[in-house]
Design a protein around this motif. Sequence first.
Motif, short mmCIF file in Angstrom:
data_model
loop_
_atom_site.label_atom_id
_atom_site.label_comp_id
_atom_site.label_asym_id
_atom_site.label_seq_id
_atom_site.Cartn_x
_atom_site.Cartn_y
_atom_site.Cartn_z
N ASP A 160 0.85 -1.19 0.00
CA ASP A 160 0.00 0.00 0.00
C ASP A 160 0.89 1.24 0.00
O ASP A 160 1.66 1.46 0.94
CB ASP A 160 -0.88 -0.01 1.25
N PRO A 161 0.82 2.09 -1.04
CA PRO A 161 1.71 3.26 -1.09
C PRO A 161 1.45 4.28 0.02
O PRO A 161 2.29 5.13 0.29
CB PRO A 161 1.44 3.87 -2.47
N ASP A 162 0.29 4.20 0.66
CA ASP A 162 -0.01 5.12 1.76
C ASP A 162 0.44 4.60 3.11
O ASP A 162 0.33 5.31 4.12
CB ASP A 162 -1.52 5.42 1.81
N ALA A 163 0.93 3.37 3.15
CA ALA A 163 1.39 2.81 4.43
C ALA A 163 2.65 3.54 4.88
O ALA A 163 3.50 3.91 4.06
CB ALA A 163 1.68 1.32 4.27
N PRO A 164 2.80 3.76 6.17
CA PRO A 164 3.99 4.47 6.65
C PRO A 164 5.25 3.61 6.47
O PRO A 164 5.20 2.39 6.50
CB PRO A 164 3.70 4.69 8.14
#
Length: 153
Positions: free
Chosen positions: A21-25
Motif C-alpha cells: 500500500d503506497p499510503d502505508a507508513p
Amino acid sequence: MGPGYILRPTAEGGLHITSADPDAPLTITPNHYGSDHDRTVGTALFRRMRQLFETEPIADRITAETLPGRGVRDDQDIIDAGLDQGRCGYHAIGTCAMGPDEDDVVDGRLRVRGIEGLRVVDCSVMPTMVSGNLNAPIMAMAWRAADPVLGTV
C-alpha cells in the motif's frame, strides 16, 4: 547551547517499505551515533561547544546551561542526551543514490534504471553527504539536469 552537527557521519540509517500500500507508513531508522566515529566526533563536538560558550565575550551573556545541563559529563551521558533531547539537522540523502553500477537506482544522467522517461533530481540521488547545506548542490544538480531534459545536450 546552540546546535552542532557531525558534518560527515559514518553511520547509515534506513527507510523500509512496510506494505504494498503506497499510503502505508515507512519504517525509518535514523541510526544517529550508530558508529564509533560518530560517537567520538559527537562527544568531542559537544565538549568543544561547551568550551566556546564558557569563553568571553559570550560567557557573560549566558546565565546557565539549560539543556542537557551541567550534570551531563561522560561520553554515554552526552550521547544519551543528544538522542533524547537533541534534534537532527541532517537532510535525507542517498535513498536512491546515483552510481555507475546496474544495481544503482539512478545513472549519471539522473535516469531511473528500468523506467523509461523518469529522472530523479533531488538530494536522494546524492551518494555521499556534503559538508554543509544542500541548497547550492541541489541547485547545481537541477541546472545540470535541465539540459538533457530539454534536449539541449
